[in-house]
Write a protein that holds these residues in place. Structure first.
Motif, PDB file in Angstrom:
ATOM      1  N   UNK A 126       0.834  -1.199   0.000  1.00 52.32           N
ATOM      2  CA  UNK A 126       0.000   0.000   0.000  1.00 52.32           C
ATOM      3  C   UNK A 126       0.870   1.251   0.000  1.00 52.32           C
ATOM      4  N   UNK A 127       1.775   1.341   0.962  1.00 53.10           N
ATOM      5  CA  UNK A 127       2.605   2.543   1.080  1.00 53.10           C
ATOM      6  C   UNK A 127       3.534   2.692  -0.117  1.00 53.10           C
ATOM      7  N   UNK A 128       4.064   1.577  -0.613  1.00 54.23           N
ATOM      8  CA  UNK A 128       4.948   1.631  -1.767  1.00 54.23           C
ATOM      9  C   UNK A 128       4.212   2.127  -3.005  1.00 54.23           C
ATOM     10  N   UNK A 129       3.040   1.567  -3.263  1.00 56.04           N
ATOM     11  CA  UNK A 129       2.274   1.930  -4.458  1.00 56.04           C
ATOM     12  C   UNK A 129       1.927   3.408  -4.481  1.00 56.04           C
ATOM     13  N   UNK A 130       1.548   3.949  -3.325  1.00 58.40           N
ATOM     14  CA  UNK A 130       1.112   5.338  -3.282  1.00 58.40           C
ATOM     15  C   UNK A 130       2.272   6.323  -3.382  1.00 58.40           C
ATOM     16  N   UNK A 131       3.519   5.839  -3.272  1.00 62.49           N
ATOM     17  CA  UNK A 131       4.668   6.726  -3.480  1.00 62.49           C
ATOM     18  C   UNK A 131       4.810   7.123  -4.948  1.00 62.49           C
ATOM     19  N   UNK A 132       4.233   6.331  -5.851  1.00 61.75           N
ATOM     20  CA  UNK A 132       4.387   6.582  -7.279  1.00 61.75           C
ATOM     21  C   UNK A 132       3.391   7.606  -7.815  1.00 61.75           C
ATOM     22  N   UNK A 133       2.419   7.993  -7.006  1.00 62.05           N
ATOM     23  CA  UNK A 133       1.437   9.020  -7.390  1.00 62.05           C
ATOM     24  C   UNK A 133       0.729   8.694  -8.710  1.00 62.05           C
ATOM     25  N   UNK A 134       0.399   7.437  -8.887  1.00 59.01           N
ATOM     26  CA  UNK A 134      -0.331   7.035 -10.093  1.00 59.01           C
ATOM     27  C   UNK A 134      -1.785   7.482 -10.000  1.00 59.01           C
ATOM     28  N   UNK A 135      -2.326   7.966 -11.087  1.00 58.33           N
ATOM     29  CA  UNK A 135      -3.688   8.498 -11.080  1.00 58.33           C
ATOM     30  C   UNK A 135      -4.751   7.430 -11.298  1.00 58.33           C
ATOM     31  N   UNK A 136      -4.369   6.257 -11.792  1.00 61.83           N
ATOM     32  CA  UNK A 136      -5.368   5.252 -12.142  1.00 61.83           C
ATOM     33  C   UNK A 136      -5.574   4.168 -11.097  1.00 61.83           C
ATOM     34  N   UNK A 137      -5.161   4.412  -9.858  1.00 62.25           N
ATOM     35  CA  UNK A 137      -5.246   3.370  -8.838  1.00 62.25           C
ATOM     36  C   UNK A 137      -6.602   3.285  -8.149  1.00 62.25           C
ATOM     37  N   UNK A 138      -7.472   4.245  -8.372  1.00 60.67           N
ATOM     38  CA  UNK A 138      -8.760   4.225  -7.675  1.00 60.67           C
ATOM     39  C   UNK A 138      -8.599   4.652  -6.231  1.00 60.67           C
ATOM     40  N   UNK A 139      -9.616   4.316  -5.413  1.00 60.25           N
ATOM     41  CA  UNK A 139      -9.659   4.808  -4.038  1.00 60.25           C
ATOM     42  C   UNK A 139      -9.288   3.782  -2.972  1.00 60.25           C
ATOM     43  N   UNK A 140      -9.260   2.512  -3.296  1.00 59.59           N
ATOM     44  CA  UNK A 140      -9.078   1.493  -2.254  1.00 59.59           C
ATOM     45  C   UNK A 140      -7.775   1.662  -1.481  1.00 59.59           C
ATOM     46  N   UNK A 141      -6.657   1.815  -2.168  1.00 54.73           N
ATOM     47  CA  UNK A 141      -5.378   1.951  -1.472  1.00 54.73           C
ATOM     48  C   UNK A 141      -5.328   3.237  -0.655  1.00 54.73           C
TER      49      UNK A 141
END
Length: 388
Positions: free
Chosen positions: A158-173
């Motif tokens: 979770x924390x790793x993925x959100x470091x990339x600031x991707x716009x298409x991840x949705x809201x769950x993470x």
């Protein structure tokens, strides 16, 4: 809100524990307050029985899920198994964030993640993402952008993925990280922290100065508990560098030689009053954010009569509109009578191994509405007491 959580091979819990805050159909409405999940939970037991380890599990999850990427790539996980066990530690938590229910599962050693998985519960339990070691093994189509990230052995997905600031991840993470960011208290992943480490007097005073609602909240409780205080004011000044500095003054009314009141500093007040001043800041932030307050021996420096008032803040829907939860340990016996059997866990230890149970799990009718729970506990009929 936390529905339940648990762990295996975690500190003193060799065969694991599971703690549930859910109310079943047998719980009276006077206790549930029409909620499906309790907003308070007390954990009792003898010294070194393992009570604090249960709280450490929650704070470990908070750190790992929401902040572990900040650690150096070679850093530890701050996760300890049962003594010298070489087996992985397994942890899970069932919770709700922004109206969506999730289950988070982790299997890890002191140095690396073995498995990490997130489930979403709508009509049924659905796996939305899973990793094994540092590889992504499964994910729903909406999270396809995660195929591009590099996982670290000591950081959460979770924390790793959100470091990339991707716009298409949705809201769950985002929902999940936000939930774990709202955990507060005096316990870290490895143990209890002193007030001086948790609470910065200057930061708290500045917060009260700039947030009048928070100051009124703290002031009203302090006034009701300290019969000598009629008001609390926060003043602004400057330090030797010209930087703003904030400090409280406590107004004490009296009659002497024509004087009717005197202002005392924070350092002149009793330990109980200053403890309230510090800690009520954290109570306020959790109640207004809808998070979880995790406190070891929360009653330290408090008069026993104050404890129900603190717990009522979380029970009352007017003071707790966002369903914040308070999970704590306490050595006060009478608090068990206030909590009742549905909101009290006992922890015992045998041969170095801890185990726990909720009081309503005890078979038979030993615990009845017309019988004092604290009296039964004191007499050793419920377990969870030291061998003296």
């Amino acid at each position: 809100m936390i529905y339940s959580f648990g762990a295996n091979n975690y500190f003193s819990f060799k065969d694991g524990f599971q703690v549930s805050l859910e109310f079943n159909s047998k719980v009276p409405k006077s206790i549930s307050n029409s909620r499906k999940v309790s907003t308070i939970l007390g954990i009792k037991g003898g010294n070194a029985s393992g009570k604090t380890n249960i709280l450490k599990c929650l704070q470990f999850l908070s750190y790992f899920v929401a902040r572990s990427f900040n650690q150096p790539p070679e850093g530890p996980l701050f996760l300890n198994p049962f003594f010298t066990s070489k087996k992985p530690t397994d942890i899970y938590i069932d919770f709700e964030s922004n109206g969506i229910r999730y289950i988070y599962e982790l299997s890890a050693t002191k140095t690396k993640v073995i498995r990490e998985a997130i489930y979403k519960k709508i009509s049924r339990k659905t796996l939305i993402i899973e990793r094994k070691n540092d590889e992504l093994k499964s994910r729903v189509a909406e999270l396809s952008d995660l195929d591009l990230i590099t996982l670290r052995s000591n950081a959460s997905l979770v924390d790793t993925a959100l470091q990339y600031n991707m716009k298409g991840l949705g809201q769950d993470l985002h929902n999940i990280k936000s939930f774990f960011h709202k955990f507060k208290g005096n316990v870290s992943s490895l143990g209890v922290m002193e007030d001086s480490y948790v609470y910065d007097y200057n930061v708290i005073s500045e917060y009260y100065y700039k947030n009048n609602d928070a100051l009124e909240f703290a002031k009203n409780i302090i006034k009701s508990c300290d019969l000598g205080i009629s008001d609390v004011e926060i003043f602004e000044t400057e330090n030797e560098k010209g930087e703003p500095r904030y400090f409280p003054m406590f107004l004490h009314p009296f009659e002497l030689n024509g004087s009717k009141s005197e202002k005392l500093t924070y350092w002149d007040e009793s330990d109980g009053t200053t403890a309230l001043y510090r800690r009520l800041y954290q109570y306020w932030t959790v109640l207004t954010s809808g998070g979880a307050l995790i406190m070891d021996e929360f009653d330290t420096n408090y008069h026993p009569a104050l404890l129900p008032q603190i717990l009522d803040l979380f029970i009352n829907k007017e003071t707790n509109p966002k369903n914040a939860q308070f999970i704590f340990t306490s050595h006060n016996l009478e608090i068990m009578d206030y909590l009742g059997k549905y909101r009290t866990y006992l922890v015992s230890k045998e041969s170095g191994e801890s185990f726990c149970y909720r009081l309503d799990e005890i078979p038979g009718d030993i615990i009845r509405n017309d019988r004092s729970i604290s009296g039964l506990y004191r007499d050793g009929k419920l377990g969870g007491i030291p061998n003296l």
